[in-house]
Design an enzyme around this catalytic site. Structure first.
Site, PDB file in Angstrom:
ATOM      1  N   ASP A 139       0.877  -1.154   0.000  1.00 48.90           N
ATOM      2  CA  ASP A 139       0.000   0.000   0.000  1.00 48.90           C
ATOM      3  C   ASP A 139       0.924   1.217   0.000  1.00 48.90           C
ATOM      4  OD1 ASP A 139      -2.321   1.691   0.473  1.00 48.90           O
ATOM      5  OD2 ASP A 139      -1.606   1.833   2.533  1.00 48.90           O
ATOM      6  N   MET A 140       0.413   2.379  -0.401  1.00 51.22           N
ATOM      7  CA  MET A 140       1.288   3.556  -0.439  1.00 51.22           C
ATOM      8  C   MET A 140       1.138   4.416   0.815  1.00 51.22           C
ATOM      9  SD  MET A 140       1.680   6.599  -3.279  1.00 51.22           S
ATOM     10  CE  MET A 140       0.105   7.384  -2.881  1.00 51.22           C
ATOM     11  N   ASP A 141       0.018   5.105   0.936  1.00 48.48           N
ATOM     12  CA  ASP A 141      -0.138   6.086   2.009  1.00 48.48           C
ATOM     13  C   ASP A 141      -0.144   5.419   3.378  1.00 48.48           C
ATOM     14  OD1 ASP A 141      -0.393   8.521   0.457  1.00 48.48           O
ATOM     15  OD2 ASP A 141      -2.307   7.717  -0.238  1.00 48.48           O
TER      16      ASP A 141
ATOM     17  N   ASP B 235      -1.534  -0.633   6.113  1.00 43.30           N
ATOM     18  CA  ASP B 235      -1.706   0.036   7.405  1.00 43.30           C
ATOM     19  C   ASP B 235      -3.168   0.146   7.800  1.00 43.30           C
ATOM     20  OD1 ASP B 235      -2.370   3.435   7.023  1.00 43.30           O
ATOM     21  OD2 ASP B 235      -2.132   2.115   5.319  1.00 43.30           O
TER      22      ASP B 235
END
Length: 199
Positions: free
Chosen positions: A11-13, A169
């Site tokens: 995942d990025m953010d 997250d």
């Protein structure tokens, strides 16, 4: 530590990129501009939901008639993100994982952000060379918690879902990984990476 997996999905953010303050700033600007209340716990719970989906949930929750189209509000937020990204974003500790496996395992970013924005943020962080593909919410019919994003990541990498590990997250992202038949790693619980977003 992750040698048993054939491919890695980030995942990025809040996972690969520390961008919580960037998105909190952009959302604050957007919600204030369009007169939508800021409910911090609700915003945190919606981490990983694409912008338009978040706006729809907020408008419904507060029974608001929108003062602009979803497209206009989305474009405004993306503009703010683009204008200030370099001031806020930086890699998380997971950059070391990406560096460790770069060139050894295929790696993909699967994000609730739109692809163009995600590629720009990854570039700001100097990590474009570490990931092979970026799958944004605009590439799939159903964003997280649907498994579509991660299944498309696996398809792009040419690896069966059961051989992929996902770093996430958010609750929605971990649910998406499970529904895709992949192992999900909760980066806060397992690696101490916390998303500083509407805390």
């Amino acid at each position: 530590m992750f040698d048993q997996y054939q491919a890695i999905i980030f995942d990025m953010d809040g996972t690969l990129v520390d961008s919580g303050q960037l998105h909190e700033f952009a959302w604050t600007q957007t919600l204030n501009r369009y007169q939508i209340p800021i409910d911090r716990p609700l915003m945190r719970s919606l981490a990983g939901v694409p912008t338009k989906g978040t706006l729809e949930i907020l408008l419904n929750k507060f029974a608001l008639k929108p003062t602009a189209s979803l497209d206009e509000m989305n474009d405004f937020k993306e503009q703010v993100v683009g204008d200030v990204a370099q001031q806020y974003v930086k890699p998380t500790a997971l950059q070391k994982v990406a560096e460790q496996y770069a060139g050894k395992k295929p790696m993909c970013v699967g994000t609730g952000a739109y692809t163009e924005e995600a590629e720009s943020i990854i570039a700001h962080c100097g990590m474009s060379h570490l990931v092979d593909f970026v799958v944004g919410a605009d590439q799939v019919a159903n964003p997280k918690p649907a498994p579509d994003t991660f299944l498309l990541c696996a398809q792009r990498m040419g690896i069966a879902p059961r051989h992929c590990v996902v770093f996430e997250d958010s609750r929605l992202g971990l649910e998406a990984a499970e529904r895709a038949g992949m192992v999900g790693i909760d980066v806060l619980a397992e690696l101490g990476v916390e998303n500083d977003y509407f805390l």
